[in-house]
Scaffold this motif. Sequence first.
Motif, PDB file in Angstrom:
ATOM      1  N   ARG A 221       0.839  -1.206   0.000  1.00  0.00           N
ATOM      2  CA  ARG A 221       0.000   0.000   0.000  1.00  0.00           C
ATOM      3  C   ARG A 221       0.873   1.255   0.000  1.00  0.00           C
ATOM      4  NH1 ARG A 221      -1.326   3.704   3.773  1.00  0.00           N
ATOM      5  NH2 ARG A 221      -0.008   2.631   5.263  1.00  0.00           N
ATOM      6  N   GLN A 222       1.806   1.319   0.931  1.00  0.00           N
ATOM      7  CA  GLN A 222       2.598   2.556   1.054  1.00  0.00           C
ATOM      8  C   GLN A 222       3.518   2.762  -0.157  1.00  0.00           C
ATOM      9  OE1 GLN A 222       4.255   3.755   4.846  1.00  0.00           O
ATOM     10  NE2 GLN A 222       6.029   4.679   3.828  1.00  0.00           N
TER      11      GLN A 222
ATOM     12  N   GLU B 274       4.817   9.915  -7.230  1.00  0.00           N
ATOM     13  CA  GLU B 274       5.918  10.383  -8.075  1.00  0.00           C
ATOM     14  C   GLU B 274       5.427  10.585  -9.512  1.00  0.00           C
ATOM     15  OE1 GLU B 274       8.865  11.139  -6.922  1.00  0.00           O
ATOM     16  OE2 GLU B 274       9.102  10.041  -5.035  1.00  0.00           O
TER      17      GLU B 274
ATOM     18  N   GLU C 262      11.576  12.408 -11.382  1.00  0.00           N
ATOM     19  CA  GLU C 262      10.355  11.921 -10.706  1.00  0.00           C
ATOM     20  C   GLU C 262       9.853  10.653 -11.395  1.00  0.00           C
ATOM     21  OE1 GLU C 262      10.147  13.419  -8.078  1.00  0.00           O
ATOM     22  OE2 GLU C 262      10.447  15.564  -8.334  1.00  0.00           O
TER      23      GLU C 262
ATOM     24  N   LEU D 190      12.832   6.977   5.534  1.00  0.00           N
ATOM     25  CA  LEU D 190      12.472   5.780   4.764  1.00  0.00           C
ATOM     26  C   LEU D 190      13.695   5.057   4.190  1.00  0.00           C
ATOM     27  CD1 LEU D 190       9.235   7.013   2.914  1.00  0.00           C
ATOM     28  CD2 LEU D 190       9.369   5.490   4.887  1.00  0.00           C
TER      29      LEU D 190
ATOM     30  N   PHE E 138       2.277  15.333   5.219  1.00  0.00           N
ATOM     31  CA  PHE E 138       2.754  14.387   6.238  1.00  0.00           C
ATOM     32  C   PHE E 138       1.646  13.465   6.744  1.00  0.00           C
ATOM     33  CE2 PHE E 138       5.735  17.899   6.204  1.00  0.00           C
ATOM     34  CZ  PHE E 138       6.937  17.230   6.142  1.00  0.00           C
TER      35      PHE E 138
ATOM     36  N   SER F 237      -4.359   8.795  12.721  1.00  0.00           N
ATOM     37  CA  SER F 237      -3.593   8.076  11.689  1.00  0.00           C
ATOM     38  C   SER F 237      -3.673   6.570  11.951  1.00  0.00           C
ATOM     39  CB  SER F 237      -2.136   8.558  11.742  1.00  0.00           C
ATOM     40  OG  SER F 237      -1.295   7.646  11.086  1.00  0.00           O
ATOM     41  N   PRO F 238      -4.600   5.887  11.267  1.00  0.00           N
ATOM     42  CA  PRO F 238      -4.823   4.468  11.581  1.00  0.00           C
ATOM     43  C   PRO F 238      -3.620   3.572  11.297  1.00  0.00           C
ATOM     44  CG  PRO F 238      -6.071   5.134   9.625  1.00  0.00           C
ATOM     45  CD  PRO F 238      -5.481   6.371  10.202  1.00  0.00           C
ATOM     46  N   ASN F 239      -2.738   3.996  10.365  1.00  0.00           N
ATOM     47  CA  ASN F 239      -1.641   3.088   9.961  1.00  0.00           C
ATOM     48  C   ASN F 239      -0.361   3.255  10.762  1.00  0.00           C
ATOM     49  OD1 ASN F 239      -3.023   1.878   7.606  1.00  0.00           O
ATOM     50  ND2 ASN F 239      -2.976   3.966   6.821  1.00  0.00           N
TER      51      ASN F 239
HETATM   52  N1  BYC Z   1      -2.178  12.379   0.610  1.00  0.00           N
HETATM   53  O1  BYC Z   1      -2.638   6.328   8.653  1.00  0.00           O
HETATM   54  P1  BYC Z   1      -2.000   7.380   7.816  1.00  0.00           P
HETATM   55  C1  BYC Z   1       7.447  13.591  -4.302  1.00  0.00           C
HETATM   56  C2  BYC Z   1      -3.828   8.595   3.585  1.00  0.00           C
HETATM   57  S1  BYC Z   1       6.225  12.415  -4.093  1.00  0.00           S
HETATM   58  C3  BYC Z   1      -3.039  11.390   0.313  1.00  0.00           C
HETATM   59  O2  BYC Z   1      -1.215   8.418   8.506  1.00  0.00           O
HETATM   60  P2  BYC Z   1       0.403   6.307   6.600  1.00  0.00           P
HETATM   61  C4  BYC Z   1       7.403  14.431  -5.489  1.00  0.00           C
HETATM   62  C5  BYC Z   1      -3.076   7.297   3.888  1.00  0.00           C
HETATM   63  O3  BYC Z   1      -2.609   6.723   2.686  1.00  0.00           O
HETATM   64  C6  BYC Z   1       6.549  11.781  -2.503  1.00  0.00           C
HETATM   65  N2  BYC Z   1      -3.380  10.431   1.197  1.00  0.00           N
HETATM   66  O4  BYC Z   1      -1.148   6.667   6.655  1.00  0.00           O
HETATM   67  C7  BYC Z   1       6.995  13.940  -6.694  1.00  0.00           C
HETATM   68  C8  BYC Z   1      -4.136   6.495   4.609  1.00  0.00           C
HETATM   69  O5  BYC Z   1      -5.052   5.949   3.669  1.00  0.00           O
HETATM   70  P3  BYC Z   1      -5.149   4.341   3.383  1.00  0.00           P
HETATM   71  C9  BYC Z   1       5.323  11.390  -1.772  1.00  0.00           C
HETATM   72  C10 BYC Z   1      -2.787  10.488   2.408  1.00  0.00           C
HETATM   73  O6  BYC Z   1       0.618   5.544   5.354  1.00  0.00           O
HETATM   74  C11 BYC Z   1       6.891  14.778  -7.797  1.00  0.00           C
HETATM   75  C12 BYC Z   1      -4.912   7.554   5.363  1.00  0.00           C
HETATM   76  O7  BYC Z   1      -4.676   8.783   4.716  1.00  0.00           O
HETATM   77  N3  BYC Z   1       5.761  10.771  -0.548  1.00  0.00           N
HETATM   78  O8  BYC Z   1       8.291  13.689  -3.502  1.00  0.00           O
HETATM   79  O9  BYC Z   1       0.877   5.709   7.873  1.00  0.00           O
HETATM   80  C13 BYC Z   1       7.220  16.136  -7.683  1.00  0.00           C
HETATM   81  C14 BYC Z   1      -4.489   7.656   6.818  1.00  0.00           C
HETATM   82  O10 BYC Z   1      -3.122   8.100   6.922  1.00  0.00           O
HETATM   83  C15 BYC Z   1      -1.867  11.483   2.755  1.00  0.00           C
HETATM   84  C16 BYC Z   1       5.309   9.586  -0.107  1.00  0.00           C
HETATM   85  O11 BYC Z   1       4.473   8.974  -0.731  1.00  0.00           O
HETATM   86  C17 BYC Z   1      -1.564  12.470   1.796  1.00  0.00           C
HETATM   87  N4  BYC Z   1      -0.723  13.474   2.041  1.00  0.00           N
HETATM   88  O12 BYC Z   1       1.147   7.729   6.499  1.00  0.00           O
HETATM   89  C18 BYC Z   1       7.660  16.631  -6.471  1.00  0.00           C
HETATM   90  C19 BYC Z   1       5.943   9.057   1.155  1.00  0.00           C
HETATM   91  N5  BYC Z   1      -1.467  11.274   4.030  1.00  0.00           N
HETATM   92  O13 BYC Z   1      -3.920   3.996   2.585  1.00  0.00           O
HETATM   93  C20 BYC Z   1       7.781  15.780  -5.364  1.00  0.00           C
HETATM   94  C21 BYC Z   1       5.572   7.654   1.514  1.00  0.00           C
HETATM   95  C22 BYC Z   1      -2.116  10.189   4.466  1.00  0.00           C
HETATM   96  O14 BYC Z   1      -5.142   3.666   4.737  1.00  0.00           O
HETATM   97  N6  BYC Z   1       4.370   7.557   2.307  1.00  0.00           N
HETATM   98  N7  BYC Z   1      -2.921   9.720   3.502  1.00  0.00           N
HETATM   99  O15 BYC Z   1      -6.414   4.179   2.603  1.00  0.00           O
HETATM  100  C23 BYC Z   1       4.341   7.761   3.646  1.00  0.00           C
HETATM  101  O16 BYC Z   1       5.348   8.060   4.267  1.00  0.00           O
HETATM  102  C24 BYC Z   1       3.024   7.580   4.362  1.00  0.00           C
HETATM  103  O17 BYC Z   1       2.197   6.781   3.544  1.00  0.00           O
HETATM  104  C25 BYC Z   1       2.308   8.912   4.734  1.00  0.00           C
HETATM  105  C26 BYC Z   1       0.949   8.578   5.398  1.00  0.00           C
HETATM  106  C27 BYC Z   1       3.155   9.694   5.697  1.00  0.00           C
HETATM  107  C28 BYC Z   1       2.011   9.747   3.477  1.00  0.00           C
END
Ligand code: BYC
Length: 312
Positions: A36-37, A45, A75, A139, A198, A205-207
């Motif tokens: 998922r993540q 990206e 990207e 990460l 963030f 934040s369930p996850n």
């Molecule tokens: N937007 O329990 P939580 C880049 C969702 S791109 C949308 O806190 P988690 C770049 C979350 O998915 C870099 N949805 O979740 C590219 C969850 O829903 P599901 C992007 C969001 O996973 C081009 C629900 O809300 N970075 O740099 O523990 C040009 C509850 O949230 C968001 C990443 O992807 C959001 N903002 O923590 C320029 C980093 N936030 O899935 C630049 C990787 C939360 O349960 N991801 N949700 O249905 C992570 O680190 C984590 O997934 C998050 C969220 C911190 C984003």
Amino acid sequence: MDTAKLEENFDAKLLRNENIEPKDWMPDNYRKHVTRQVSQHAHSEIIGMLPEGNWITRAPSMRRKMVLLAKVQDEAGHGLYLYSAAETMGTSRDELLDQLNTGKAKYSSIFNYPTLTWSDMGAVGWLVDGAAIMNQVMLQRTSYGPYARAMVRICKEESFHQRQGFEIMQVLAAGTPAQKEMAQDSLNRWWWPSLMMFGPPDDQSPNTANAIKWKIKRESNDQLRQRFVNQTVPQAALLGLTVPDDALKWNEEKKGYDFGTPNWEEFNNVVRGNGPCNKERLAARNKAHSGGAWVRLAAATFAEKRNKAVAA
Ligand code: BYC
């Protein structure tokens, strides 16, 4: 080996801070969580190319155009490494892309906001890539090996992206009054959506609990958001720009800034698909996907022919 023993080995590996690798046994929920993540990250990206791609033809000089083009290509590369990492968990790229194209999968809320002016390219690099790095540095030590290794290179490239964005802001903020005003307007529009990147507050934040337990995330959404504010506010001051938050105040006790509450209703609305550009982004993605069908077919046909030739 029975499941209890396998689980014990998995937990022991995490405790020793060893990476979990694709062929290792892992609990189903860990596999689901990482898939998922990582796939949401890959989608972010890929969709993230759209707001900046919008400005490639309008960049104000050859140098700016070259830099922006290189950034957008980076990207795309990040998306590809991350899809590869997600695939090692057993879900095919076609399936992952289908989830994105049909609107089933999430991607970062930030990319559903429009890029209205050239200084938005500065603000996106400075704030959006800045927030992305703040999250991605941890990460690099995530527990799933292929994700952690992809993040090492991604972080290097993201820090160049952040610098180029800040440099655009520096030039505009030190330019004519109209340029400075344009830079301020971009900061006003991108500040709060960047804080929302963030994710929801920790208590909503369930996850996070499982992510921390399994060392997928090393820090919580609120911890990273606080660090981003602490780092970025002095940068805004250096630019001579004002962060659009009346509640912003240095707190000596916590050695960090107190700041206002993002509009979580707006965040939830954007994540549900109702942000300013959600429909436009998905339409552009689907158009690119169907437009690229002949390339995928040609590549697959070529690979098949080559494999036959090698086998013969
Ligand atoms: N937007 O329990 P939580 C880049 C969702 S791109 C949308 O806190 P988690 C770049 C979350 O998915 C870099 N949805 O979740 C590219 C969850 O829903 P599901 C992007 C969001 O996973 C081009 C629900 O809300 N970075 O740099 O523990 C040009 C509850 O949230 C968001 C990443 O992807 C959001 N903002 O923590 C320029 C980093 N936030 O899935 C630049 C990787 C939360 O349960 N991801 N949700 O249905 C992570 O680190 C984590 O997934 C998050 C969220 C911190 C984003």
